[in-house]
Write an enzyme that holds these catalytic residues in place. Sequence first.
Site, PDB file in Angstrom:
ATOM      1  CB  ALA A   1      -0.928   0.009   1.204  1.00 54.14           C
ATOM      2  CB  CYS A   2       1.363   3.883  -2.542  1.00 49.98           C
ATOM      3  SG  CYS A   2       2.160   5.486  -2.786  1.00 49.98           S
ATOM      4  CG  PHE A   3      -1.308   7.093  -0.359  1.00 49.52           C
ATOM      5  CD1 PHE A   3      -0.985   8.420  -0.160  1.00 49.52           C
ATOM      6  CD2 PHE A   3      -1.387   6.619  -1.660  1.00 49.52           C
ATOM      7  CE1 PHE A   3      -0.752   9.278  -1.228  1.00 49.52           C
ATOM      8  CE2 PHE A   3      -1.160   7.461  -2.746  1.00 49.52           C
ATOM      9  CZ  PHE A   3      -0.843   8.784  -2.522  1.00 49.52           C
TER      10      PHE A   3
END
Length: 176
Positions: free
Chosen positions: A90-92
Amino acid sequence: SAAREINLEGMEKQGVPLVRRSTGGGAVIHEDDLTCSVVAPTQLDTQQAGVKVSYQKISLGIRATLAMLGADVEIAERWQGERGKGWRGACFASLAPSEITAKGRKLMGHAQWLKGRVYLQQSSLLLRNRQAGLAPFLKTPEGSGERLFHQLSRQAVGLAELLKDLPSYEEICLAI
């Protein structure tokens, strides 16, 4: 491989497309965001320092642009968040140096690929934070899916939360 990190069957059932960036980076729900790419030759100082210099230069320009739109943003100086805790996809869910933040929350994530004298950077600017919608599609350690949902809700911020009036998508594209 995507199958190790992502629930491909769940995505297919929900009609959520999968796109893999050549730059790598974590997963992003592309809904209410602006994704942009920069392809440029490296400078000698960039090649010697690695991707850090080009990340920083691009982030300085984006910070200035967002400030012109009225957003009070910063550039992250260090790693923080859930990096390496099973939510790598998950990037965020985490924050890397030179990414754009506001109120301590991630507004824009970057991933970069460097080959020879050319680099490609791809960035996603959240217009509204819809990243919690990613949680059901990531393979997480047993029992941590709900934690990931809440982490993505808290860790990320959309431009709409920072500005009284969100400019149109076209106006934001032109500014960037």
